[in-house]
Write an enzyme that holds these catalytic residues in place. Structure first.
Site: not given
Length: 698
Positions: A126, A128, A202, A276, A434, A484, A542
């Site tokens: 869902g 995107l 679209i 859409h 990431e 960290h 850290r």
């Protein structure tokens, strides 16, 4: 488009055409009746998906969890009706009534596909682009499992080398997560991964040219993908030719550009943003039925003969599964050691040797940063747990996930000397990606053979958060190694010093956030995470921290979420609750207060989610309601600590961004000191006494 008319040309049987004609109207009937939903893409994708599910996808609708199946990911999750239609036609258990209930509370057809809710749905999509990352993870798992279990077998002949098909839209390919994941897939040369781009140009705001103009095909070529283009999504012969070309590629992932007209053949709304989402209008639905040669006065129509014909795919699926099962049984008999490894990976068994290794590490604690302790765990048990694999976003050695002598996950024949490896490798080099790492980890976990881990600095967990949320929503066994962990990071300054992150992640339902205080708690945290069926975030320091929990039995410490680390000789006057590196400060404050005649209990609370799972009696034994003078200390915002310290409590926290300087000086600058904790205890005790005095005066 070359062929805008629906005709029987190219279909194997006239009943295929009947099934497709009626199926592509069903989304319009559903959305028009409900007044909301996404019909257009489902209408225009029906021919391409019908060919895929009927002729190419290896699946058995009667056994949607069959181990040998191909995986299908609908990254464009808003067009869930596209998937539900194929499951209805293929006989996965969805019927017309389920389609009519789409988006209704409790239905099998929610607004976006949900893993574990609807049979045959491989992942929750869902947001995107997430599905693209999931698909990359699924493909990575297929490659690695094949290399471990059938190293001498060609991939196409392998039992566990499924293909991963993914359908994405313009929105998916606009999102950065898909670009990161696709770049990684190209670098790895992930054969067996086929990404179909629904190129309809679209989006909600109309023509994508207003915001999305790059050469997408050229971009994927630059990633190292093979490219196939299907110019006519209405032509079954062209669709088959595109799929055949994709299957012929054996050395890299394949990007299929499928040119569609959203909502086709809707005469007015088709090809526009109006297709859409939302109800297209009764007149438009009727006109579309006429364009398809159907009765405009019929609703939710599907000829039984056409449905029965489509559901014959179950026969093909059953035959494929039976053939696979025979080969699988023969393989198990011929390769008992690899069969045993397969079982261990499927069940994620923690071997006795691994448990002994964890116990040995726990029994020999060191004064060290908790990231160092985490690295010791991975190095100590990795060889025993082939289902535990993962890596870092270009910070492997800093995050301490670089396992000594472990092979990296690389393509066959990778020539690098610094990180030797192959497709059976344990350490994944995600690159500085990431967001993709989070989505890929979800895909690896969804494949069912692994407990993956992914590492970065805690402050950069923000990049991963959408994927982490989905892992929690699905309940996936993923471990995040986020190092960290506070302003104690020091010289890198406020851009790299997480402040609000702990409570932001604790707010995610289903995510266990663990901030261990020392070596012992870190080993315990890993021990529990390895057996978990939900995601765990290890938030690690850290800087070095002293050993504080070595006298606590393994089953009574961090694995219970919070526990009494040090107590007063009598009923405590106050309780200090601390996490991570601040537990050491709490113990220092306790000593100072004891010299003043104030008895203090110190509670280490590495994981509040685990603590809340304990029974009331245990929670009362740790935080007795009778003791209302309480102080929390944590080097982050104090957002949620009020729940644990109450109205008389005090919170020692960091309520502004960090600063650039040595870590110990920044902590002191931001008020994280033993002296600050002592002062907070005094204030809390004074508040309790003031309330008592007021009550007694009434």
């Amino acid at each position: 488009m070359a062929n805008t008319d629906i005709s029987p040309n190219g279909w194997r049987d006239p009943l295929d055409l009947e099934a497709v004609r009626h199926a592509r109207i069903l989304p319009l009937d559903v959305v028009q009746a409900k007044g909301n939903g996404h019909a257009g893409t489902a209408v225009s994708l029906t021919p391409a998906l019908y060919v895929l599910f009927q002729e190419y996808l290896r699946h058995d609708p009667a056994h949607p969890d069959w181990e040998g199946r191909d995986r299908f990911v609908l990254s464009a999750g808003h067009t869930s009706l596209s998937l539900y239609l194929q499951h209805y036609l293929s006989g996965y258990g969805l019927e017309l009534d389920d389609l009519k209930k789409a988006r209704a509370l409790g239905s099998l057809t929610p607004g976006h596909p949900e893993w574990g809710h609807t049979p045959g749905v491989e992942t929750t999509t869902g947001p995107l682009g997430q599905g693209v990352g999931n698909a990359v993870g699924l493909a990575m798992s297929a490659r690695r499992v094949h290399a471990l279990l059938e190293p001498d077998v060609e991939p196409d002949a392998g039992l566990f080398r499924y293909r991963t098909w993914c359908v994405a839209g313009d929105g998916c390919l606009s999102e950065g997560v898909s670009q990161e994941a696709s770049s990684l897939a190209g670098t790895l040369g992930l054969d067996g991964l086929i990404l179909v781009w629904d190129d309809n140009r679209i989006s909600i705001e109309g023509d994508t040219a207003i915001a999305f103009t790059e050469d997408v095909v050229g971009r994927y070529r630059s990633y190292g993908w093979a490219v196939v283009e299907i110019e006519d999504a209405e032509d079954p012969a062209a669709i088959r030719a595109g799929y055949d070309a994709a299957l012929a590629v054996t050395d890299r992932p394949v990007f299929i550009r499928l040119r569609t007209r959203i909502g086709h053949p809707m005469p007015t709304v088709g090809g526009t943003a109006g297709a859409h989402s939302g109800a297209p209008g009764e007149d438009e639905v009727a006109a579309t039925k006429v364009a398809l040669g159907l009765d405009p006065e019929q609703f939710f129509a599907m000829p039984q003969e056409a449905l029965d014909h489509a559901r014959r795919v179950r026969e093909r699926g059953a035959a494929a599964r039976e053939e696979w099962q025979g080969r699988y049984d023969a393989w198990r008999a011929a390769h008992p050691e690899q069969a045993a490894l397969h079982d261990r990976m499927r069940h994620r068994d923690v071997t006795p040797a691994a448990r002994e290794g964890l116990a040995a590490l726990r029994a020999q604690p060191q004064k060290a940063a908790t990231r160092i302790a985490s690295g010791a765990v991975l190095n100590g048990i990795s060889a025993e747990l082939p289902w535990l694999w993962g890596g870092s976003a270009d910070l492997a050695e800093t995050n301490n996930v670089a396992i000594k002598d472990a092979r990296s996950f690389t393509p066959t024949g990778y020539a690098g000397d610094e990180w030797p490896g192959g497709p059976d490798g344990t350490l994944v080099h995600f690159g500085i990606r990431e967001h993709a790492m989070g989505a890929v980890l979800n895909g690896i976990a969804l494949a069912g053979y692994s407990h993956p881990f992914g590492a970065t600095f805690f402050v950069f967990s923000d990049y991963m958060k959408p994927s982490v949320r989905l892992a929690a929503l699905m309940g996936l066994p993923v471990t995040y190694v986020w190092t960290h962990d506070s302003v104690g990071v020091g010289e890198d300054g406020p851009t790299h010093q997480p402040v609000e992150h702990l409570w932001a992640h604790r707010a995610i339902p289903g995510l266990d956030v663990v901030r261990p205080a020392d070596w012992v708690e870190t080993v315990d945290a890993w021990s529990r995470a390895l057996g978990s069926d939900r995601p765990t975030a290890l938030v690690l320091s850290r800087q070095g921290v002293p050993v504080v929990g070595d006298a606590v039995p393994a089953g009574e410490g961090a694995v219970r979420g919070a526990y009494v680390l040090a107590d007063a000789t009598t009923t405590p006057d106050a309780i200090i609750v601390a996490t991570g590196s601040e537990v050491g400060l709490a113990l220092q404050a306790r000593d100072t207060l004891a010299s003043e005649g104030i008895g203090v209990r110190v509670v280490s609370a590495p994981c509040l989610e685990w603590f809340e799972e304990q029974d009331l009696a245990y929670r009362e034994s740790v935080l007795p309601r009778a003791v209302t003078a309480r102080v929390s200390v944590e080097a982050g915002t104090g957002t949620g600590w009020h729940r644990y310290v109450g109205t008389n409590g005090e919170i020692v926290s960091v309520e502004e961004f960090g600063a650039s300087g040595a870590g110990d000086l920044v902590l002191a600058e931001r008020g994280i000191t033993a002296e600050a904790v002592v002062a907070a205890v005094h204030r809390s005790i004074a508040s309790v006494r003031s309330d008592e005095k007021e009550r007694n005066a009434r």
